[in-house]
Design a protein around this motif. Structure first.
Motif, PDB file in Angstrom:
ATOM      1  N   SER A 246     -12.159  61.526  27.650  1.00 37.72           N
ATOM      2  CA  SER A 246     -11.270  62.905  29.058  1.00 37.72           C
ATOM      3  C   SER A 246     -12.788  63.485  29.359  1.00 37.72           C
ATOM      4  O   SER A 246     -12.587  64.022  30.318  1.00 37.72           O
ATOM      5  CB  SER A 246     -11.034  63.307  28.053  1.00 37.72           C
ATOM      6  OG  SER A 246      -9.339  62.889  27.374  1.00 37.72           O
ATOM      7  N   GLN A 247     -13.832  63.681  28.492  1.00 37.04           N
ATOM      8  CA  GLN A 247     -15.236  64.407  28.446  1.00 37.04           C
ATOM      9  C   GLN A 247     -15.621  63.698  30.135  1.00 37.04           C
ATOM     10  O   GLN A 247     -15.930  64.129  30.797  1.00 37.04           O
ATOM     11  CB  GLN A 247     -15.692  64.949  27.225  1.00 37.04           C
ATOM     12  CG  GLN A 247     -17.003  65.561  27.553  1.00 37.04           C
ATOM     13  CD  GLN A 247     -18.285  65.235  26.703  1.00 37.04           C
ATOM     14  OE1 GLN A 247     -17.811  65.211  25.465  1.00 37.04           O
ATOM     15  NE2 GLN A 247     -19.033  66.474  26.454  1.00 37.04           N
ATOM     16  N   ILE A 248     -15.947  62.213  29.665  1.00 31.92           N
ATOM     17  CA  ILE A 248     -16.788  61.696  30.594  1.00 31.92           C
ATOM     18  C   ILE A 248     -15.542  61.507  32.022  1.00 31.92           C
ATOM     19  O   ILE A 248     -16.551  61.214  32.769  1.00 31.92           O
ATOM     20  CB  ILE A 248     -16.735  60.360  29.695  1.00 31.92           C
ATOM     21  CG1 ILE A 248     -17.511  60.596  28.914  1.00 31.92           C
ATOM     22  CG2 ILE A 248     -17.784  59.074  30.732  1.00 31.92           C
ATOM     23  CD1 ILE A 248     -17.782  58.677  28.001  1.00 31.92           C
ATOM     24  N   HIS A 249     -14.666  61.272  31.781  1.00 28.70           N
ATOM     25  CA  HIS A 249     -13.524  61.443  32.869  1.00 28.70           C
ATOM     26  C   HIS A 249     -13.297  62.865  33.663  1.00 28.70           C
ATOM     27  O   HIS A 249     -12.483  62.964  34.939  1.00 28.70           O
ATOM     28  CB  HIS A 249     -12.410  60.830  32.630  1.00 28.70           C
ATOM     29  CG  HIS A 249     -12.528  59.052  32.608  1.00 28.70           C
ATOM     30  ND1 HIS A 249     -12.370  58.306  33.917  1.00 28.70           N
ATOM     31  CD2 HIS A 249     -13.441  58.237  31.610  1.00 28.70           C
ATOM     32  CE1 HIS A 249     -12.608  56.649  32.793  1.00 28.70           C
ATOM     33  NE2 HIS A 249     -12.830  57.118  31.863  1.00 28.70           N
ATOM     34  N   ALA A 250     -13.818  64.172  33.199  1.00 28.88           N
ATOM     35  CA  ALA A 250     -13.406  64.610  33.766  1.00 28.88           C
ATOM     36  C   ALA A 250     -13.682  65.315  34.934  1.00 28.88           C
ATOM     37  O   ALA A 250     -14.945  64.929  35.337  1.00 28.88           O
ATOM     38  CB  ALA A 250     -13.590  65.966  32.312  1.00 28.88           C
ATOM     39  N   GLY A 251     -12.831  65.252  35.983  1.00 33.78           N
ATOM     40  CA  GLY A 251     -13.317  65.584  37.692  1.00 33.78           C
ATOM     41  C   GLY A 251     -12.953  64.482  38.154  1.00 33.78           C
ATOM     42  O   GLY A 251     -12.766  64.745  39.305  1.00 33.78           O
TER      43      GLY A 251
ATOM     44  N   GLU B  21      -8.285  58.610  38.346  1.00 28.78           N
ATOM     45  CA  GLU B  21      -8.233  57.942  38.309  1.00 28.78           C
ATOM     46  C   GLU B  21      -8.290  56.406  39.765  1.00 28.78           C
ATOM     47  O   GLU B  21      -9.249  55.333  39.476  1.00 28.78           O
ATOM     48  CB  GLU B  21      -6.881  57.605  37.074  1.00 28.78           C
ATOM     49  CG  GLU B  21      -6.292  57.030  36.068  1.00 28.78           C
ATOM     50  CD  GLU B  21      -4.746  57.171  35.521  1.00 28.78           C
ATOM     51  OE1 GLU B  21      -4.262  56.290  36.041  1.00 28.78           O
ATOM     52  OE2 GLU B  21      -4.705  57.832  34.465  1.00 28.78           O
ATOM     53  N   GLU B  22      -7.617  56.745  40.512  1.00 26.61           N
ATOM     54  CA  GLU B  22      -7.700  55.823  42.211  1.00 26.61           C
ATOM     55  C   GLU B  22      -9.487  55.984  42.011  1.00 26.61           C
ATOM     56  O   GLU B  22      -9.560  54.874  42.554  1.00 26.61           O
ATOM     57  CB  GLU B  22      -7.105  56.778  42.978  1.00 26.61           C
ATOM     58  CG  GLU B  22      -6.006  56.714  42.638  1.00 26.61           C
ATOM     59  CD  GLU B  22      -5.431  58.458  41.877  1.00 26.61           C
ATOM     60  OE1 GLU B  22      -6.220  59.095  42.176  1.00 26.61           O
ATOM     61  OE2 GLU B  22      -4.026  58.005  41.471  1.00 26.61           O
ATOM     62  N   GLU B  23     -10.450  57.451  42.137  1.00 29.66           N
ATOM     63  CA  GLU B  23     -11.593  56.998  41.709  1.00 29.66           C
ATOM     64  C   GLU B  23     -12.239  56.121  41.141  1.00 29.66           C
ATOM     65  O   GLU B  23     -13.352  55.813  41.858  1.00 29.66           O
ATOM     66  CB  GLU B  23     -12.016  58.327  42.394  1.00 29.66           C
ATOM     67  CG  GLU B  23     -11.605  59.482  43.285  1.00 29.66           C
ATOM     68  CD  GLU B  23     -12.753  60.433  43.177  1.00 29.66           C
ATOM     69  OE1 GLU B  23     -13.452  60.816  43.550  1.00 29.66           O
ATOM     70  OE2 GLU B  23     -11.985  61.368  44.044  1.00 29.66           O
ATOM     71  N   TYR B  24     -12.087  56.436  40.068  1.00 28.73           N
ATOM     72  CA  TYR B  24     -12.634  55.644  38.914  1.00 28.73           C
ATOM     73  C   TYR B  24     -12.406  54.260  39.043  1.00 28.73           C
ATOM     74  O   TYR B  24     -13.239  53.133  38.611  1.00 28.73           O
ATOM     75  CB  TYR B  24     -11.742  56.006  36.670  1.00 28.73           C
ATOM     76  CG  TYR B  24     -12.404  55.393  36.146  1.00 28.73           C
ATOM     77  CD1 TYR B  24     -13.809  55.767  35.992  1.00 28.73           C
ATOM     78  CD2 TYR B  24     -11.471  54.152  35.649  1.00 28.73           C
ATOM     79  CE1 TYR B  24     -14.190  54.600  34.444  1.00 28.73           C
ATOM     80  CE2 TYR B  24     -12.357  53.470  34.298  1.00 28.73           C
ATOM     81  CZ  TYR B  24     -13.685  54.015  34.050  1.00 28.73           C
ATOM     82  OH  TYR B  24     -13.668  53.011  33.193  1.00 28.73           O
ATOM     83  N   ILE B  25     -10.935  53.664  39.170  1.00 24.56           N
ATOM     84  CA  ILE B  25     -10.849  52.041  39.336  1.00 24.56           C
ATOM     85  C   ILE B  25     -11.780  51.669  40.730  1.00 24.56           C
ATOM     86  O   ILE B  25     -12.143  50.580  40.640  1.00 24.56           O
ATOM     87  CB  ILE B  25      -9.591  52.093  39.467  1.00 24.56           C
ATOM     88  CG1 ILE B  25      -8.780  52.446  38.207  1.00 24.56           C
ATOM     89  CG2 ILE B  25      -9.136  50.848  40.518  1.00 24.56           C
ATOM     90  CD1 ILE B  25      -7.272  52.662  38.759  1.00 24.56           C
ATOM     91  N   ARG B  26     -11.677  52.149  41.637  1.00 21.91           N
ATOM     92  CA  ARG B  26     -12.356  52.039  43.059  1.00 21.91           C
ATOM     93  C   ARG B  26     -13.995  52.001  43.294  1.00 21.91           C
ATOM     94  O   ARG B  26     -14.441  51.410  43.181  1.00 21.91           O
ATOM     95  CB  ARG B  26     -11.857  53.641  44.015  1.00 21.91           C
ATOM     96  CG  ARG B  26     -12.705  53.056  45.597  1.00 21.91           C
ATOM     97  CD  ARG B  26     -11.736  52.212  46.521  1.00 21.91           C
ATOM     98  NE  ARG B  26     -13.200  50.989  47.221  1.00 21.91           N
ATOM     99  CZ  ARG B  26     -13.039  50.292  47.710  1.00 21.91           C
ATOM    100  NH1 ARG B  26     -12.442  49.233  47.536  1.00 21.91           N
ATOM    101  NH2 ARG B  26     -13.672  49.642  48.961  1.00 21.91           N
ATOM    102  N   THR B  27     -14.700  52.980  42.097  1.00 21.42           N
ATOM    103  CA  THR B  27     -16.405  52.386  41.594  1.00 21.42           C
ATOM    104  C   THR B  27     -16.253  51.616  40.535  1.00 21.42           C
ATOM    105  O   THR B  27     -17.134  51.025  41.237  1.00 21.42           O
ATOM    106  CB  THR B  27     -16.134  54.500  40.368  1.00 21.42           C
ATOM    107  OG1 THR B  27     -16.061  55.140  41.403  1.00 21.42           O
ATOM    108  CG2 THR B  27     -17.817  53.747  40.524  1.00 21.42           C
TER     109      THR B  27
END
Length: 154
Positions: free
Chosen positions: A122-127, A130-136
């Motif tokens: 959760s700390q790593i993914h803060a801000g 999910e769509e940006e994470y998947i796209r990255t």
């Protein structure tokens, strides 16, 4: 949490080297995760092993090695050592035929560490939506493909 600002404008980011930023992100995240695991008394490969054998019937040592050998270039030798270390600590048992099972003590450590791992995630993914994470991840996978590389993770 500290205020975050990007290193460069969008116009300047386009010329930044992906290899540098992907490596810097990987190094920072892996270091953060490994620090949390060390606080729990585990190495990262030991954490992976506990997760592979957490089912009640365990797994064959060869199966665990087959799944984990490519993770961060750990290799079989180090994984054998980590399995043996977990067994010696009483966190795993191993049958003569090579089937590894997690002990009650190992399960407690694994479950407590999993709770901590969720907080770290959760700390790593803060801000980061999910769509940006998947796209990255898709962009990084495509770049790996574009240069003839191979990467795979469970």
């Amino acid at each position: 949490m500290d205020t975050f600002t990007y290193s460069h404008s969008d116009e300047d980011l386009i010329n930044q080297p992906i290899g540098y930023w992907a490596s810097a992100a990987g190094d920072a995240v892996v270091h953060h995760i490994r620090t949390m695991l060390a606080e729990a008394g585990l190495t990262q490969p030991q954490w992976w092993i506990l997760n592979q054998v957490r089912t009640t019937d365990g797994r064959e040592r060869a199966d665990v090695l087959g799944i984990l050998r490519g993770y961060l270039d750990v290799g079989d030798g180090k994984l054998h050592h980590d399995i043996d270390a977990l067994r010696d600590r009483g966190l795993l048992t191993e049958d003569p035929d090579g089937r590894i099972r997690i002990t009650d003590e190992g399960r407690t450590l694994r479950d407590n560490t999993a709770t901590r791992q969720e907080k770290v995630r959760s700390q790593i993914h803060a801000g980061i939506p999910e769509e940006e994470y998947i796209r990255t991840l898709k962009v990084l996978q495509r770049m790996i493909h574009n240069v003839g590389g191979e990467a795979w993770h469970h």
